[in-house]
Design an enzyme around this catalytic site. Structure first.
Site, mmCIF file in Angstrom:
data_model
loop_
_atom_site.group_PDB
_atom_site.id
_atom_site.type_symbol
_atom_site.label_atom_id
_atom_site.label_comp_id
_atom_site.label_asym_id
_atom_site.label_seq_id
_atom_site.Cartn_x
_atom_site.Cartn_y
_atom_site.Cartn_z
ATOM 1 N N ASP A 160 0.866 -1.183 0.000
ATOM 2 C CA ASP A 160 0.000 0.000 0.000
ATOM 3 C C ASP A 160 0.903 1.232 0.000
ATOM 4 O O ASP A 160 1.409 1.635 1.040
ATOM 5 C CB ASP A 160 -0.907 -0.022 1.236
ATOM 6 C CG ASP A 160 -1.819 1.201 1.313
ATOM 7 O OD1 ASP A 160 -1.740 2.062 0.421
ATOM 8 O OD2 ASP A 160 -2.605 1.287 2.277
ATOM 9 N N HIS A 161 1.092 1.824 -1.184
ATOM 10 C CA HIS A 161 1.984 2.972 -1.332
ATOM 11 C C HIS A 161 1.281 4.091 -2.075
ATOM 12 O O HIS A 161 0.433 3.843 -2.938
ATOM 13 C CB HIS A 161 3.239 2.575 -2.124
ATOM 14 C CG HIS A 161 4.358 2.100 -1.272
ATOM 15 N ND1 HIS A 161 5.619 2.646 -1.314
ATOM 16 C CD2 HIS A 161 4.420 1.127 -0.337
ATOM 17 C CE1 HIS A 161 6.405 2.031 -0.460
ATOM 18 N NE2 HIS A 161 5.701 1.090 0.151
ATOM 19 N N THR A 186 3.569 1.502 11.005
ATOM 20 C CA THR A 186 3.799 2.915 11.292
ATOM 21 C C THR A 186 4.169 3.717 10.056
ATOM 22 O O THR A 186 4.220 4.937 10.108
ATOM 23 C CB THR A 186 4.899 3.087 12.351
ATOM 24 O OG1 THR A 186 6.092 2.441 11.899
ATOM 25 C CG2 THR A 186 4.469 2.489 13.683
ATOM 26 N N GLY A 187 4.445 3.061 8.932
ATOM 27 C CA GLY A 187 4.570 3.756 7.662
ATOM 28 C C GLY A 187 5.915 4.391 7.392
ATOM 29 O O GLY A 187 6.872 4.271 8.163
ATOM 30 N N GLU A 188 5.975 5.071 6.250
ATOM 31 C CA GLU A 188 7.180 5.763 5.801
ATOM 32 C C GLU A 188 6.814 7.184 5.382
ATOM 33 O O GLU A 188 5.750 7.416 4.807
ATOM 34 C CB GLU A 188 7.824 5.047 4.600
ATOM 35 C CG GLU A 188 8.178 3.604 4.846
ATOM 36 C CD GLU A 188 7.085 2.647 4.402
ATOM 37 O OE1 GLU A 188 6.157 3.082 3.676
ATOM 38 O OE2 GLU A 188 7.156 1.475 4.783
ATOM 39 N N ASN A 246 5.337 8.048 1.780
ATOM 40 C CA ASN A 246 3.918 8.024 1.437
ATOM 41 C C ASN A 246 3.075 8.949 2.296
ATOM 42 O O ASN A 246 2.035 9.439 1.848
ATOM 43 C CB ASN A 246 3.380 6.592 1.590
ATOM 44 C CG ASN A 246 4.144 5.611 0.748
ATOM 45 O OD1 ASN A 246 4.199 5.740 -0.469
ATOM 46 N ND2 ASN A 246 4.756 4.625 1.396
ATOM 47 N N GLY A 274 11.345 -4.042 15.022
ATOM 48 C CA GLY A 274 12.147 -3.967 16.228
ATOM 49 C C GLY A 274 11.357 -4.468 17.413
ATOM 50 O O GLY A 274 10.155 -4.750 17.304
ATOM 51 N N ALA A 299 7.993 -2.577 18.445
ATOM 52 C CA ALA A 299 6.879 -2.826 17.527
ATOM 53 C C ALA A 299 6.388 -4.255 17.646
ATOM 54 O O ALA A 299 5.182 -4.515 17.560
ATOM 55 C CB ALA A 299 7.313 -2.524 16.102
#
Length: 319
Positions: A37-38, A104-106, A109, A173, A176
């Site tokens: 999903d981007h 948590t995304g980037e 995006n 990590g 998370a």
């Protein structure tokens, strides 16, 4: 026994190509599908990024395989209440075959509306609150919520699936992984790290499913396969938090100039050695994963599916 899925890379392929791959994956004997999903691809060379919710509706019409987002960030680009409606409808149109992978995304995006990109701990906090909102809305009951990060007022989803949509929480990590164990119906992580799997299970994950996977490049000529990966997916080899904080494809292209073909050859399964493919995939099952997704980089899709149907999947299942 682990289940084996195919990963649909929406950064690299057109909607029509993704649908063709989904059909081919089912015919080849894969058990399930995952889709990214981007809003942007990682680099301009990849060149695509269709809207994932449209793709899930289309996938529901061409395959009977379960579909999981790998993964959606439900905190910034779209409000959790909107993500809840999208997930609920996906559950309905797929006949309860949709699983909602969230993370948590980037910045790549999520910065597009001009919002500040939060620090990692804040993003985890936002994700936990978002999961709570989404779960409450998926019940079909009216929800009012006033939290630290989000407000929802008199919201109700009228179209909800017969069964609750599972929410699988992504993490790379220990913090998370612990969050996934506490609030998730499953855990998504992309390296065969038994320690992270253990953290998830000890933190409340118990026997809930762990999902992950890898990208490969099948091809008769291994050197050409390495070049294909270096051209299309050098971003896999960027270190540390760069993947979370760089804001645009142009920045990823700049950083990727530091990635050598030698690094790609050492770090990616390339070519047509069945033992190499089987070892890389089975490492996930050995680390405690329940579902392992494999994505083929580049245009040699049919060769990949023939190879996995005839060689790799039978070997994995026999083992």
């Amino acid at each position: 026994m682990a289940r084996y899925g195919y990963f649909l890379a929406s950064e690299e392929f057109t909607p029509a190509e993704l649908l063709d791959q989904a059909r081919a994956a089912e015919q080849a004997g894969f058990d399930c599908l995952a889709i990214s999903d981007h809003y942007h691809p990682w680099t301009g060379e990849q060149g695509q990024s269709p809207f994932v919710w449209t793709m899930i509706g289309a996938l529901a019409q061409v395959t009977s395989l379960p579909v999981t987002t790998f993964v959606t960030c439900p905190t910034v680009r779209l409000h959790p209440a909107v993500n809840a409606q999208a997930a609920a409808t996906a559950g309905v149109v797929t006949g309860n075959r949709f699983r909602f992978g969230v993370g948590t995304g980037e910045a790549l995006n999520e910065h597009i509306l001009g919002d500040t990109w939060p620090a990692a701990d804040a993003r985890l906090e936002m994700l936990e609150e978002a999961v709570q909102i989404i779960r409450n809305l998926l019940t079909g009951e009216e929800v009012t919520h006033r939290g630290r990060h989000y407000t929802v007022e008199n919201a109700r989803l009228y179209t909800v699936p017969d069964e609750p949509v599972p929410i699988h929480v992504s993490g790379f990590g220990p913090k998370a992984a612990a969050l996934a164990g506490r609030v998730g119906d499953g855990f998504v992580t992309m390296t065969p790290d038994a320690a992270l799997v253990g953290q998830f299970r000890r933190s409340g994950g118990g026997h809930k499913p762990v999902l992950g996977g890898l990208k490969v490049c099948w091809g008769a000529d291994r050197d050409e396969a390495v070049k294909t990966v270096h051209r299309l997916w050098p971003t896999q080899f960027l270190p540390g938090e760069l993947g979370q904080v760089l804001p645009s494809p142009a920045h990823f292209e700049q950083a990727s100039t530091l990635v050598t073909q030698e690094a790609v050859a050492e770090g990616t399964v390339c070519g047509a050695d069945v033992d190499e493919h089987a070892r890389a995939v089975s490492a996930y099952a050995e680390a405690g994963f329940d579902e392992v997704y494999v994505g083929q980089i580049g245009p040699e899709q049919q060769g990949f599916f023939d190879f996995y149907r005839g060689e790799v999947l039978p070997r994995l299942r026999a083992a």
